[in-house]
Scaffold this motif. Structure first.
Motif, PDB file in Angstrom:
ATOM      1  N   UNK A 160       0.844  -1.202   0.000  1.00  0.00           N
ATOM      2  CA  UNK A 160       0.000   0.000   0.000  1.00  0.00           C
ATOM      3  C   UNK A 160       0.878   1.251   0.000  1.00  0.00           C
ATOM      4  N   UNK A 161       1.929   1.208   0.823  1.00  0.00           N
ATOM      5  CA  UNK A 161       2.860   2.344   0.889  1.00  0.00           C
ATOM      6  C   UNK A 161       3.516   2.563  -0.472  1.00  0.00           C
ATOM      7  N   UNK A 162       3.906   1.461  -1.089  1.00  0.00           N
ATOM      8  CA  UNK A 162       4.558   1.552  -2.403  1.00  0.00           C
ATOM      9  C   UNK A 162       3.628   2.193  -3.433  1.00  0.00           C
ATOM     10  N   UNK A 163       2.353   1.803  -3.388  1.00  0.00           N
ATOM     11  CA  UNK A 163       1.392   2.365  -4.353  1.00  0.00           C
ATOM     12  C   UNK A 163       1.184   3.859  -4.123  1.00  0.00           C
ATOM     13  N   UNK A 164       1.190   4.282  -2.850  1.00  0.00           N
ATOM     14  CA  UNK A 164       1.055   5.719  -2.557  1.00  0.00           C
ATOM     15  C   UNK A 164       2.250   6.481  -3.122  1.00  0.00           C
ATOM     16  N   UNK A 165       3.449   5.938  -2.933  1.00  0.00           N
ATOM     17  CA  UNK A 165       4.656   6.616  -3.436  1.00  0.00           C
ATOM     18  C   UNK A 165       4.684   6.634  -4.967  1.00  0.00           C
ATOM     19  N   UNK A 166       4.184   5.583  -5.596  1.00  0.00           N
ATOM     20  CA  UNK A 166       4.084   5.585  -7.069  1.00  0.00           C
ATOM     21  C   UNK A 166       3.118   6.676  -7.523  1.00  0.00           C
ATOM     22  N   UNK A 167       2.049   6.842  -6.756  1.00  0.00           N
ATOM     23  CA  UNK A 167       1.056   7.875  -7.071  1.00  0.00           C
ATOM     24  C   UNK A 167       1.690   9.269  -6.977  1.00  0.00           C
ATOM     25  N   UNK A 168       2.500   9.471  -5.942  1.00  0.00           N
ATOM     26  CA  UNK A 168       3.188  10.765  -5.756  1.00  0.00           C
ATOM     27  C   UNK A 168       4.175  10.993  -6.913  1.00  0.00           C
TER      28      UNK A 168
END
Length: 550
Positions: A384-392
């Protein structure tokens, strides 16, 4: 910043000052497993990160789960193969990075007459699961016939159980796992604070979010913090946070409630962990030390999100399930020695049928630029954290360094394998002989504090040698958690750092007076604060043992 000061309650003012003075790349709202995971991922990619949590780390959903790092077996029923694959590989990573908190347990899955699994579907499901989840050879499933199943678990109902499958799940301490993730983020340089509530958003001339106003619940002060991106990771409370930005539209949270009840292991003496179907619902029975806990029911929840009670009808429902599964046991409400209830957010959408609720995590962004992540599970926190950072990354149209959290051992887990952890336990047991601790006591500390246990024992040893041993031990634990684990209240200590509230209520009652006196001296409480903290603990003890009628 050294790890000694970055995660100490005694250092709050310095942390607040830092939060006020720096400009961050990312501010994370929410100190559950999702928010803590995002903070750790972002700081280790070279971003400047702050995290605020209005109560304590894991004080919401992240301390009220079934305490299992699931491999995702139940997703097979919905043919959700990608989730099983991701969850299986994530489970292995979480295990390697938190050896002191995550450990394999044998899970017994009985085949029961009139339930949806039969021998063929269970065999096929577990084989597919082993493959998709990348299960280690020695942990692959075994199928047992009826006779062998009843030998493995003599308490099973021989009239309804037809056989079983055995596979490996991983048990964890969810609140400590969350706290260790947050602590590791702080050790890497993130500015992390509990009891710090985001009360409003600050916006620029284009109406874009640029910062937050924060209330420090310890001293009552108000301060501000600024960042390029603000991430709302408040779990079931994400809509409460979103409403401070603008009215909620589109996706919204629907709350599902789960409960667990705890028995003395002598009352429910199962031989291993069990996951069984009862009229289509899944029930887990998990032995841990001298206790066995059972959960969970899942129902829609509409009540007070900050004070969730176990209902008497829910306890009776679980007792009924246990009676059908273990007919020789005569368990009643009086046998329950503790309990917990929690809520998790499922994602609904305007215009969609309530049956179309998503159990997956999703990211959405408001016009003002507030990024929200909702849904998801304990096991998948890193992804989930990885997906948030990809979004950023997409938002900024620039590449941030790749994630490193698959290789980062959490605070307290500086071991390469379980053998190393065992030798560490033996070594410090010998080193602190004067404390007169049993091997079991030292092992229990290591399963809680991992490679930080030496510091815990050192703190225990700093108390008067003539002090009664049990008192000295709990005061040393308290002092360590205040100085190194951001404990600010009695419930931080008794519930989320030690789980005594869930699994050893007698210890809580026995030590409450001496612990509250020591806490008020460590945390400079006046008499009113001390009595208020004790009152709250008495309420939590009562809540764990008294169930609401409808």
């Amino acid at each position: 910043m050294t790890s000694n000061t970055s995660f100490s309650t005694l250092n709050r003012q310095q942390t607040i000052k830092q939060m006020e003075q720096e400009n961050f790349d990312l501010i994370v709202i929410g100190g559950g497993i999702t928010g803590s995971g995002i903070a750790l991922d972002a700081i280790t990619r070279g971003l400047k990160v702050a995290l605020v949590e209005r109560h304590d780390f894991a004080s919401g959903t992240s301390s009220r789960s079934g305490k299992l790092i699931h491999g995702g077996l139940k997703y097979l029923q919905n043919f959700d193969f990608p989730v099983v694959k991701e969850t299986g590989s994530e489970r292995e990573i979480v295990y390697n990075n938190a050896l002191h908190l995550v450990y394999p347990i044998k899970m017994n899955f009985p085949l029961i007459k009139k339930e949806s699994y039969n021998l063929v579907t269970l065999k096929a499901g577990l084989t597919l699961y082993d493959r998709l989840a990348g299960v280690k050879k020695e942990e692959r499933h075994t199928i047992y016939n009826k006779k062998r199943t009843l030998q493995n678990e003599p308490l099973f109902n021989e009239k309804t159980v037809k056989g079983s499958g055995e596979y490996v799940e991983y048990r964890t301490d969810d609140s400590r796992l969350t706290m260790e993730v947050a602590k590791t983020a702080a050790e890497k340089g993130a500015v992390v604070l509990n009891y710090a509530e985001m009360t409003e958003f600050l916006k620029d001339e284009n109406n874009k979010v640029k910062g937050i106003v924060v209330k420090d619940h310890v001293k009552g002060n108000i301060f501000t913090a600024y960042a390029k991106h603000i991430i709302n990771a408040a779990g079931p409370w994400v809509d409460v946070v979103r409403r401070k930005d603008r009215p909620v539209s589109g996706k919204y949270m629907i709350l599902a409630k789960g409960i667990h009840i705890v028995f003395d292991h002598n009352s429910l003496p199962v031989k291993s962990s069990i996951y069984f179907q009862h009229k289509g619902r899944m029930i887990a029975v998990i032995p841990v030390g001298n206790r066995t806990y059972v959960g969970s029911t899942e129902s829609r929840y509409y009540g007070d999100m900050d004070d969730i009670h176990v209902k008497l009808s829910e306890v009776h429902y679980l007792l009924g399930c246990l009676k059908d599964m273990f007919p020789s046991l005569d368990l009643s409400v009086d046998d329950v020695v503790s309990s917990w209830a929690g809520i998790r957010p499922l994602i609904g959408e305007d215009g969609n049928n309530p049956s179309e609720l998503s159990r997956h995590d999703e990211i959405f962004e408001s016009d003002s630029g507030l990024v929200t992540i909702a849904g998801g599970k304990l096991t998948g926190y890193r992804k989930m954290a990885e997906r948030v950072l990809q979004y950023i990354e997409k938002k900024e149209s620039r590449l941030i360094q790749p994630t490193k959290t698959d290789k980062i051992k959490l605070s307290g887990s500086q071991f390469n394998h379980a053998g190393e952890m065992n030798s560490y336990a033996n070594r410090i047991h010998g080193y602190y002989q004067e404390l007169d601790l049993t091997e079991e006591e030292v092992n229990n500390y290591v399963m809680r504090y991992g490679s930080n246990t030496g510091k815990v024992l050192q703190t225990i040893a700093s108390y008067r040698p003539d002090m009664e041993k049990k008192q000295r031990n709990i005061l040393g634990e308290l002092k360590y958690t205040v100085e190194h684990e951001m404990v600010s209240t009695l419930s931080d200590f008794y519930d989320r750092r030690t789980s005594y509230l869930l699994f050893d209520l007698e210890k809580v009652k026995r030590t409450l007076d001496i612990v509250s006196s020591e806490a008020s001296s460590l945390l400079n409480w006046n008499n009113v604060q001390k009595e208020e903290e004790k009152r709250k603990m008495h309420y939590l003890i009562k809540k764990a043992l008294n169930f609401k009628s409808e």
